[in-house]
Design a protein around this motif. Structure first.
Motif, mmCIF file in Angstrom:
data_model
loop_
_atom_site.group_PDB
_atom_site.id
_atom_site.type_symbol
_atom_site.label_atom_id
_atom_site.label_comp_id
_atom_site.label_asym_id
_atom_site.label_seq_id
_atom_site.Cartn_x
_atom_site.Cartn_y
_atom_site.Cartn_z
ATOM 1 N N LEU A 12 7.966 50.433 24.465
ATOM 2 C CA LEU A 12 8.357 51.295 25.574
ATOM 3 C C LEU A 12 9.101 50.437 26.582
ATOM 4 O O LEU A 12 9.052 49.209 26.544
ATOM 5 C CB LEU A 12 7.162 52.013 26.203
ATOM 6 N N ASN A 13 9.798 51.117 27.483
ATOM 7 C CA ASN A 13 10.521 50.423 28.540
ATOM 8 C C ASN A 13 9.812 50.672 29.854
ATOM 9 O O ASN A 13 9.415 51.797 30.152
ATOM 10 C CB ASN A 13 11.971 50.909 28.625
ATOM 11 N N THR A 39 14.334 43.473 24.852
ATOM 12 C CA THR A 39 15.068 42.867 25.957
ATOM 13 C C THR A 39 14.320 43.073 27.266
ATOM 14 O O THR A 39 13.242 43.683 27.292
ATOM 15 C CB THR A 39 16.492 43.449 26.037
ATOM 16 N N THR A 40 14.880 42.557 28.351
ATOM 17 C CA THR A 40 14.238 42.605 29.665
ATOM 18 C C THR A 40 13.739 44.012 29.986
ATOM 19 O O THR A 40 14.492 44.982 29.899
ATOM 20 C CB THR A 40 15.224 42.161 30.750
ATOM 21 N N GLY A 41 12.459 44.109 30.361
ATOM 22 C CA GLY A 41 11.863 45.395 30.691
ATOM 23 C C GLY A 41 11.178 46.080 29.534
ATOM 24 O O GLY A 41 10.495 47.091 29.733
ATOM 25 N N ASP A 42 11.328 45.554 28.317
ATOM 26 C CA ASP A 42 10.656 46.142 27.165
ATOM 27 C C ASP A 42 9.212 45.655 27.069
ATOM 28 O O ASP A 42 8.904 44.500 27.402
ATOM 29 C CB ASP A 42 11.377 45.784 25.863
ATOM 30 N N VAL A 43 8.364 46.542 26.572
ATOM 31 C CA VAL A 43 6.984 46.194 26.233
ATOM 32 C C VAL A 43 6.830 46.497 24.752
ATOM 33 O O VAL A 43 7.056 47.627 24.315
ATOM 34 C CB VAL A 43 5.967 47.006 27.055
ATOM 35 N N LEU A 44 6.459 45.492 23.984
ATOM 36 C CA LEU A 44 6.396 45.599 22.537
ATOM 37 C C LEU A 44 4.971 45.350 22.068
ATOM 38 O O LEU A 44 4.338 44.372 22.485
ATOM 39 C CB LEU A 44 7.339 44.579 21.907
ATOM 40 N N ILE A 91 -0.862 42.536 19.445
ATOM 41 C CA ILE A 91 -0.137 41.586 20.294
ATOM 42 C C ILE A 91 0.814 42.375 21.189
ATOM 43 O O ILE A 91 1.675 43.104 20.704
ATOM 44 C CB ILE A 91 0.659 40.575 19.450
ATOM 45 N N LEU A 92 0.624 42.249 22.489
ATOM 46 C CA LEU A 92 1.481 42.927 23.458
ATOM 47 C C LEU A 92 2.383 41.898 24.118
ATOM 48 O O LEU A 92 1.901 40.909 24.686
ATOM 49 C CB LEU A 92 0.646 43.669 24.490
ATOM 50 N N ASN A 93 3.695 42.105 24.011
ATOM 51 C CA ASN A 93 4.684 41.241 24.648
ATOM 52 C C ASN A 93 5.394 42.012 25.749
ATOM 53 O O ASN A 93 5.964 43.081 25.494
ATOM 54 C CB ASN A 93 5.718 40.764 23.627
ATOM 55 N N LEU A 94 5.373 41.467 26.940
ATOM 56 C CA LEU A 94 6.081 42.033 28.081
ATOM 57 C C LEU A 94 7.262 41.118 28.386
ATOM 58 O O LEU A 94 7.074 39.962 28.796
ATOM 59 C CB LEU A 94 5.140 42.137 29.290
#
Length: 231
Positions: free
Chosen positions: A133-134, A86-91, A64-67
């Motif tokens: 990552l950011n 937070t804003t700009g993170d990719v999890l 699962i990729l969350n942007l």
């Protein structure tokens, strides 16, 4: 083939605490012709109201990729692990059998806006359970790949996910590894050209199914953010 799927053609939801647009069948939205695209099973654009949350649930064998586009989220699993993004993170969450996961907008003021992808995982492959990552400010960056190339997140599948952040008039030409790809405009308008087929125009929220193209040229007509999912 480049086939546009406009934002208006997608599934829609408005539950008050959640507003969502579904590219493929998800939840109450069901279309037997749109159960996913190759190994891409879910592509949702969702806004959670301040303080809103998804209750714990289990998942199939997916990455699962969350942007995170706006706001701050907290993720928990039933093993007791907690992570904030937070804003700009990719999890990237590699779901595990027997574990449940929850998500909450931890702000009482700001909506949480994010994109979520489910990518079918190969059972023979392994990766870290949580990666992050950011986003960089580069016009083009590789977010995820099978081998973690260029510092990207590592997937359990032959998929490459690219992020584009282009000024008006800029363009990028990308080589595709797979026979299929999906292009999603996060915001902005673009002209999309392949080697074999005529151009298509995408605007905010639109997507495009891409098949049998080796190169794809994306030209921003306005400031553009987009994801290219190479399958």
């Amino acid at each position: 083939m480049i086939t546009c799927r406009t934002a208006k053609q997608c599934g829609q939801a408005d539950f008050g605490w959640l507003q969502a647009r579904y590219t493929f069948s998800f939840g109450h939205y069901f279309d037997p012709k749109l159960m996913g695209y190759a190994s891409l099973r879910v592509l949702n654009q969702e806004v959670l109201a301040p303080g809103a949350s998804f209750q714990p649930r289990t998942y199939p064998n997916v990455d699962i990729l969350n942007l995170i586009l706006q706001g701050e989220a907290e993720y928990r699993d039933s093993d007791g692990n907690t992570l904030r993004a937070t804003t700009g993170d990719v999890l990237l969450l590699a779901t595990q059998s027997g574990l449940s996961y929850s998500e909450q907008n931890i702000s009482n003021v700001t909506p949480l806006t994010r994109m979520q992808l489910w990518l079918e995982a190969c059972p023979e492959r392994g990766n870290d359970r949580v990666q992050r990552l950011n986003l960089s400010s580069h016009p083009h960056s590789l977010l995820a790949s099978p081998d973690g190339a260029q510092g990207s997140l590592q997937l359990r599948q032959e998929i490459w996910i690219h992020h584009l952040d282009l000024a008006a008039g800029e363009q990028q030409t990308l080589i595709l590894n797979g026979e299929r790809a999906y292009l999603q405009s996060i915001h902005g308008t673009a002209k999309v050209n392949g080697e074999q087929h005529s151009s298509q125009n995408l605007t905010c929220g639109d997507g495009a199914f891409i098949c049998d193209e080796k190169h794809l040229t994306i030209q921003a007509e306005t400031p553009l953010r987009a994801l290219l999912i190479d399958l």
